[in-house]
Design a protein around this motif. Structure first.
Motif, short mmCIF file in Angstrom:
data_model
loop_
_atom_site.label_atom_id
_atom_site.label_comp_id
_atom_site.label_asym_id
_atom_site.label_seq_id
_atom_site.Cartn_x
_atom_site.Cartn_y
_atom_site.Cartn_z
N PRO A 22 0.81 -1.23 0.00
CA PRO A 22 0.00 0.00 0.00
C PRO A 22 0.84 1.27 0.00
CG PRO A 22 -0.88 -1.60 1.56
CD PRO A 22 0.43 -2.15 1.08
N VAL A 23 2.01 1.24 0.65
CA VAL A 23 2.83 2.44 0.74
C VAL A 23 3.37 2.85 -0.62
CG1 VAL A 23 5.01 1.22 1.22
CG2 VAL A 23 4.64 3.55 2.11
N HIS A 24 3.49 1.88 -1.53
CA HIS A 24 4.02 2.19 -2.86
C HIS A 24 3.08 3.13 -3.62
CE1 HIS A 24 6.75 -1.62 -2.99
NE2 HIS A 24 7.19 -0.69 -2.18
N ARG A 25 1.79 3.02 -3.37
CA ARG A 25 0.84 3.91 -4.02
C ARG A 25 1.09 5.36 -3.57
NH1 ARG A 25 -4.20 2.78 -6.15
NH2 ARG A 25 -4.11 0.70 -5.21
N LEU A 26 1.32 5.51 -2.26
CA LEU A 26 1.59 6.84 -1.72
C LEU A 26 2.91 7.39 -2.25
CD1 LEU A 26 0.82 9.11 0.25
CD2 LEU A 26 2.01 7.83 2.06
N LYS A 27 3.94 6.53 -2.29
CA LYS A 27 5.24 6.98 -2.80
C LYS A 27 5.13 7.46 -4.24
CE LYS A 27 8.45 4.22 -0.01
NZ LYS A 27 9.49 3.15 -0.07
N GLU A 28 4.37 6.74 -5.02
CA GLU A 28 4.24 7.11 -6.43
C GLU A 28 3.51 8.44 -6.59
OE1 GLU A 28 3.48 4.04 -9.58
OE2 GLU A 28 1.60 5.15 -9.82
N SER A 29 2.47 8.63 -5.78
CA SER A 29 1.70 9.88 -5.89
C SER A 29 2.50 11.09 -5.43
CB SER A 29 0.41 9.76 -5.07
OG SER A 29 0.70 9.64 -3.69
N LEU A 30 3.46 10.87 -4.54
CA LEU A 30 4.25 11.99 -4.00
C LEU A 30 5.60 12.16 -4.68
CD1 LEU A 30 3.57 11.49 -0.17
CD2 LEU A 30 2.45 13.08 -1.74
N SER A 31 5.93 11.25 -5.60
CA SER A 31 7.26 11.28 -6.21
C SER A 31 7.43 12.50 -7.11
CB SER A 31 7.50 10.00 -7.02
OG SER A 31 8.74 10.09 -7.70
N ILE A 32 8.45 13.32 -6.80
CA ILE A 32 8.75 14.49 -7.62
C ILE A 32 9.32 14.06 -8.96
CG2 ILE A 32 10.16 16.59 -7.76
CD1 ILE A 32 10.05 16.74 -4.71
N ARG A 33 10.09 12.97 -8.97
CA ARG A 33 10.73 12.48 -10.21
C ARG A 33 9.80 11.57 -11.02
NH1 ARG A 33 16.79 10.80 -8.03
NH2 ARG A 33 17.38 12.87 -7.25
N LYS A 34 8.55 11.48 -10.59
CA LYS A 34 7.56 10.66 -11.29
C LYS A 34 7.98 9.19 -11.37
CE LYS A 34 5.05 14.28 -12.14
NZ LYS A 34 3.79 14.51 -11.39
N MET A 35 8.57 8.69 -10.28
CA MET A 35 8.97 7.29 -10.24
C MET A 35 7.72 6.41 -10.13
SD MET A 35 12.36 7.35 -7.81
CE MET A 35 12.61 5.59 -8.08
N THR A 36 7.80 5.25 -10.75
CA THR A 36 6.67 4.31 -10.70
C THR A 36 6.97 3.18 -9.73
OG1 THR A 36 7.54 3.04 -12.56
CG2 THR A 36 5.99 4.81 -13.07
N TYR A 37 5.97 2.83 -8.97
CA TYR A 37 6.09 1.73 -8.01
C TYR A 37 5.06 0.64 -8.29
CZ TYR A 37 9.06 4.86 -5.23
OH TYR A 37 10.07 5.67 -4.81
#
Length: 405
Positions: A22-37
């Motif tokens: 679940p945390v990967h969804r949050l990381k992706e939404s907050l990623s400045i570099r538009k990283m995909t999880y």
């Protein structure tokens, strides 16, 4: 059936994002570099289809093949990632019965709510109310909140609302018969009434015999793509073979090529050189029509001419069920041959195997049909084309008669 389009789906793709945590969804939404999880999952991948007014079309496929997804997109419950859908006519869908019901509302209130969601006004639903209540047959419970209903009552009301609004297009997903036996019969009668009126019906079911019984065309979805579409019986039989045997049939074709290369040598008594299915026009075929006549042509070579031999042929289903075996010993036929190349024919009349894939074995035996001189397993696969006239493997000769006739 007219050639007026009822439904057109053009290049529909539906992609879901799958996250391991679940945390990967949050990381992706907050990623400045538009990283995909996430990893993409294609529930549908470039699917196009056209359904014409008055058609009854069955959609088949394994769980996860995209059947329910395409229905939800057609009904507007879900949006495609790309592609578009054109729908010509009012749609009533039996997808998840009661999905649009408010548990706090009474049955009556939910009837009007669902009608509004389908695009019907208050006056239109007033005109349909009596037929809905009569079909659901849940009595005064219709004035109670649906959260107090049993699962059977809930399904009856939901089904009744969906099927009694007289839609131009009916979409059914594994919900054709619900409730007790009496109500199931009513459901089937209503479904048949829709079909007889020339309504457009899109029908999803794991029951292949139901697809054969009701549909005049079938679409087979596999891993989000259209595997095949066309004649119902043919597509359903191909799909059934796929469920039984997967995609291994190419190995059998390779085996056939290798077996045809086998030639007689000095250490061998005899060998099957070639095996063909020949129609009544003398043409080699690998598809056989139900109730047709054809010959098997068996070319064999012998190193001797002073040994009594037996020729045998066996038929198996694609998943190795032994259907029938015959040989010249059982049929009291003497095989007359010479040293060298010989040909024998086996004639079938009124071939009564039902639709699907099968294969032949062929063998040369000594005179007791016990010791194989050459046994060629799975020498030839073939497919039987059959209308939906029975179930199982074959149709035995039969006749119905009422007492007193």
């Amino acid at each position: 059936m007219s050639k007026e389009l009822a439904i057109r789906a053009e290049n529909i793709t539906k992609v879901y994002k799958l996250y391991e945590k679940p945390v990967h969804r949050l990381k992706e939404s907050l990623s400045i570099r538009k990283m995909t999880y996430h990893r993409p999952f294609y529930a549908l991948n470039d699917v196009s289809m056209e359904i014409y007014r008055g058609e009854v079309v069955g959609i088949i496929g394994k769980n996860g093949s995209g059947k329910s997804t395409i229905l939800k997109i057609i009904t507007g419950v879900s949006s495609p990632t790309s592609g578009g859908v054109y729908v010509n006519g009012k749609v009533s869908a039996l997808l998840e019965l009661g999905a649009g019901f408010n548990l706090e509302y009474t049955g009556i209130e939910n009837i009007y709510l669902n009608g509004m969601m389908m695009g019907f006004g208050r006056e239109e639903m007033d005109a349909k109310l009596n037929s809905i209540l009569e079909f659901a047959d849940i009595g005064d419970f219709v004035y109670q909140p649906v959260k107090a209903y049993s699962s059977g009552m809930f399904a009856r009301l939901a089904f009744s609302v969906a099927i009694n609004v007289d839609p131009e297009i009916l979409i059914v997903d594994e919900a054709l018969a619900v409730g007790d036996l009496k109500f199931q019969i009513k459901c089937m009668e209503k479904f048949s009434e829709f079909r007889d009126k020339g309504k457009t019906i899109l029908f999803v079911s794991h029951d292949i015999n139901s697809i054969k019984r009701y549909c005049n065309r079938a679409i087979w979805l596999n891993s989000g793509r259209i595997e095949a579409q066309g004649d119902t019986d043919l597509i359903c039989d191909r799909y059934t073979d796929y469920l039984k045997y997967g995609e291994k049939s190419t190995k059998s074709n390779e085996n056939e090529e290798n077996k045809e290369k086998l030639k007689l040598n000095d250490d061998m008594i005899g060998v099957i050189e070639r095996f063909q299915i020949i129609d009544t026009n003398g043409k080699e075929i690998d598809e056989i029509e139900y109730d047709s006549n054809f010959n098997l042509k068996i070319d064999f070579e012998m190193n001797t001419d002073n040994l009594d031999i037996v020729i045998g042929v066996a038929i198996h289903t694609i998943d190795d069920i032994y259907v029938c075996g015959v040989n010249t010993l059982l049929d009291k036929e003497k095989v007359s041959y010479k040293k060298g190349i010989n040909t024998i024919y086996l004639e079938y009349e009124g071939f009564n195997l039902l639709g699907g894939s099968y294969y032949f074995d062929v063998a040369i035996f000594e005179n007791n049909a016990h010791v194989p001189i050459d046994y060629r397993a799975r020498i030839k696969e073939f497919f039987v084309r059959s209308a939906y006239i029975g179930e199982g493997i074959c149709v035995l000769p039969h006749k119905w008669k009422m007492d007193g006739d």
